[in-house]
Design an enzyme around this catalytic site. Structure first.
Site, PDB file in Angstrom:
ATOM      1  CB  CYS A  61      -0.884  -0.061   1.252  1.00 25.78           C
ATOM      2  SG  CYS A  61      -1.720   1.443   1.698  1.00 25.78           S
ATOM      3  CG  HIS A  62       0.515   4.968  -2.433  1.00 25.57           C
ATOM      4  ND1 HIS A  62      -0.368   4.495  -3.369  1.00 25.57           N
ATOM      5  CD2 HIS A  62       1.523   5.553  -3.129  1.00 25.57           C
ATOM      6  CE1 HIS A  62       0.070   4.780  -4.585  1.00 25.57           C
ATOM      7  NE2 HIS A  62       1.215   5.428  -4.464  1.00 25.57           N
ATOM      8  CB  THR A  63       0.402   3.344   4.443  1.00 28.67           C
ATOM      9  OG1 THR A  63      -0.830   3.996   4.144  1.00 28.67           O
ATOM     10  CG2 THR A  63       0.833   3.702   5.849  1.00 28.67           C
ATOM     11  CG  HIS A  84      -0.627  -1.876   6.268  1.00 27.38           C
ATOM     12  ND1 HIS A  84       0.313  -1.291   5.462  1.00 27.38           N
ATOM     13  CD2 HIS A  84      -1.801  -1.305   5.951  1.00 27.38           C
ATOM     14  CE1 HIS A  84      -0.269  -0.394   4.687  1.00 27.38           C
ATOM     15  NE2 HIS A  84      -1.558  -0.394   4.956  1.00 27.38           N
ATOM     16  CD  GLU A  85      -3.772  -3.607   1.246  1.00 28.81           C
ATOM     17  OE1 GLU A  85      -4.621  -2.719   1.186  1.00 28.81           O
ATOM     18  OE2 GLU A  85      -3.316  -4.173   0.228  1.00 28.81           O
ATOM     19  CB  CYS A 114      -9.323  -4.177  23.056  1.00 31.96           C
ATOM     20  SG  CYS A 114     -10.295  -2.884  23.889  1.00 31.96           S
ATOM     21  CB  CYS A 117     -11.322   0.488  25.477  1.00 31.01           C
ATOM     22  SG  CYS A 117     -11.460   0.696  23.686  1.00 31.01           S
ATOM     23  CB  CYS A 120     -14.036  -1.367  21.712  1.00 28.45           C
ATOM     24  SG  CYS A 120     -12.398  -1.474  20.942  1.00 28.45           S
ATOM     25  CB  CYS A 128      -9.153   0.059  19.755  1.00 27.52           C
ATOM     26  SG  CYS A 128      -8.715  -0.899  21.227  1.00 27.52           S
ATOM     27  NE  ARG A 132      -6.818   5.975  19.321  1.00 33.79           N
ATOM     28  CZ  ARG A 132      -7.491   7.112  19.477  1.00 33.79           C
ATOM     29  NH1 ARG A 132      -7.178   8.182  18.770  1.00 33.79           N
ATOM     30  NH2 ARG A 132      -8.474   7.200  20.341  1.00 33.79           N
ATOM     31  CB  CYS A 193      -5.077  -1.535   4.153  1.00 29.29           C
ATOM     32  SG  CYS A 193      -4.769   0.246   4.053  1.00 29.29           S
ATOM     33  NE  ARG A 389      -3.393  -2.394  -1.793  1.00 31.35           N
ATOM     34  CZ  ARG A 389      -3.320  -1.073  -1.832  1.00 31.35           C
ATOM     35  NH1 ARG A 389      -2.786  -0.474  -2.886  1.00 31.35           N
ATOM     36  NH2 ARG A 389      -3.770  -0.350  -0.825  1.00 31.35           N
TER      37      ARG A 389
END
Length: 394
Positions: A61-63, A84-85, A114, A117, A120, A128, A132, A193, A389
């Protein structure tokens, strides 16, 4: 037969791996912008409320791209495992994990849930308190240490609660979503994502109504996911804005009805959008470029009285919003969204089922597939604007 169709049977024997430090391959980033290197690393067993996953597919991903390039100096932490994907299978679970077990098909999520909290338990947010998304975080919550290390025991940092550019990774259980074992894991990777963020921005954040008009600024994977979400909700007009004309060809299959190339119009883009919508502007605009000048145009493209602009782009600049407070008195609104306002663990399985039932078409998003060892080539495809992707097979 059906339940076994996509069942993954390739996990090693529990006696070989459970409770033990594993050695596996990972793509390690040693410094900003330097090519990733495929290394043998060590991965510790999961601790309390953690799980260890065998990653089967991951994508870029671009992130990942901006973090690898080190665009934000304060977020740098090297050596690091990005990604993260992904999708995969649980190899083992730590103490206290009751909702997940070895063999479950899962996708990681960068912003956890979670379930305990006040955040959530609120229906007003998908953030979260504890898990988060946090781009500054590079270690595990339990002990402030990493679960990755080099062969000579030096720590390798985590990324966005996930770190998926590795054959095995360790995550907090709050950041792991169990999905139907019938779901094709290859496509489910996209739900970690980009697709969830884009579609969710339409369905959850904007709650777009049938017949609405839409403008999307930036037609990367997230922007096209917005288009797919708008198509599924019955938008009457979906205007795509991008400087790459090839994106319109791709976008037409995902619901884009009209296209504006800012380089080819002699008036400001927002003026062109208004012309294309009878003079008033669109009901909803989505900013997916991470550019404040683009955000200004997106905001100005919406209809006086009720227009809503949703920010999805990541803005690395220290510059502030290009708006005057009095402009909001004209009824236009602006809001940001994280992960499309999906609560990951409790809502993403339902979204996965929607995708399996054909409400959302995932096929168009996977433009390339490569073996994991070619991860640097996959990064270059994204840099060159050639891929939405690129799926990496581990």
């Amino acid at each position: 037969m059906g339940s076994l169709q996509h069942k993954y049977e390739g996990l090693p024997s529990p006696s070989e791996t459970v409770g033990k430090v594993l050695t596996c391959k990972a793509a390690v980033a040693w410094s900003p912008g330097e090519p990733l290197t495929i290394e043998e690393i060590k991965v510790d067993p999961p601790q309390k409320m953690e799980v260890r996953i065998k990653i089967l597919y991951t994508s870029i991903c671009h992130t990942d791209l901006s973090a690898w390039q080190g665009e934000n100096e304060s977020q740098r932490a090297f050596p690091r495992i990005f990604g993260h994907e992904a999708s995969g299978v649980i190899e083992s679970v730590g103490e206290g994990v009751e909702d997940l077990k070895r063999g479950d098909h899962v996708v990681p999520i960068f912003t956890g849930e979670c379930g305990e909290c006040t955040y959530c338990k609120s229906d007003k947010t998908n953030l979260c308190e504890k898990f988060r998304v946090n781009p500054f975080k590079s270690v595990m919550v339990n002990d402030g240490k990493t679960r990755f290390s080099t062969k000579d025991e030096k720590p390798i940092f985590h990324f966005l609660n996930t770190s998926t550019f590795t054959e095995y990774t360790v995550l907090d259980s709050a950041c792991v979503v169990k999905i139907d074992s019938d779901a094709p894991l290859k496509k489910m990777t996209l739900l970690s994502c980009g697709v969830s963020t884009g579609v969710g921005a339409v369905w959850n954040t904007a709650n777009l109504q049938t017949g609405s008009t839409v403008a999307i600024f930036g037609l990367g994977a997230v922007g096209l996911a917005v288009a797919e979400g708008a198509r599924a909700r019955g938008a009457s007009k979906v205007i795509g804005v991008d400087i790459n004309p090839d994106k319109f060809i791709k976008g037409k299959a995902m619901g884009i009805t009209d296209f504006i190339n800012p380089k080819e119009v002699d008036v400001p883009v927002h003026q062109k959008v208004r012309e294309m919508t009878g003079g008033g502007g669109v009901d909803y605009s989505f900013e997916c470029a991470g550019n404040l000048d683009v955000l200004r145009e997106a905001f100005s493209s919406t209809h006086d009285g009720w227009g809503l602009t949703v920010i999805l782009g990541i803005h690395a600049t220290p510059r502030l919003l290009p708006l005057h407070p009095m402009e909001l008195f004209d009824g236009r609104r602006i809001v940001g969204t994280v992960f499309g306002d999906f609560k990951g663990k409790s809502q993403l399985p339902h979204f996965a089922n929607d995708c399996m039932c054909g409400k959302v078409n995932l096929d168009e998003f996977i433009t390339h597939e490569l073996p994991f060892e070619k991860i640097n080539d996959a990064f270059q495809l994204l840099i060159d604007g050639k891929s939405l992707r690129c799926l990496l097979h581990l």
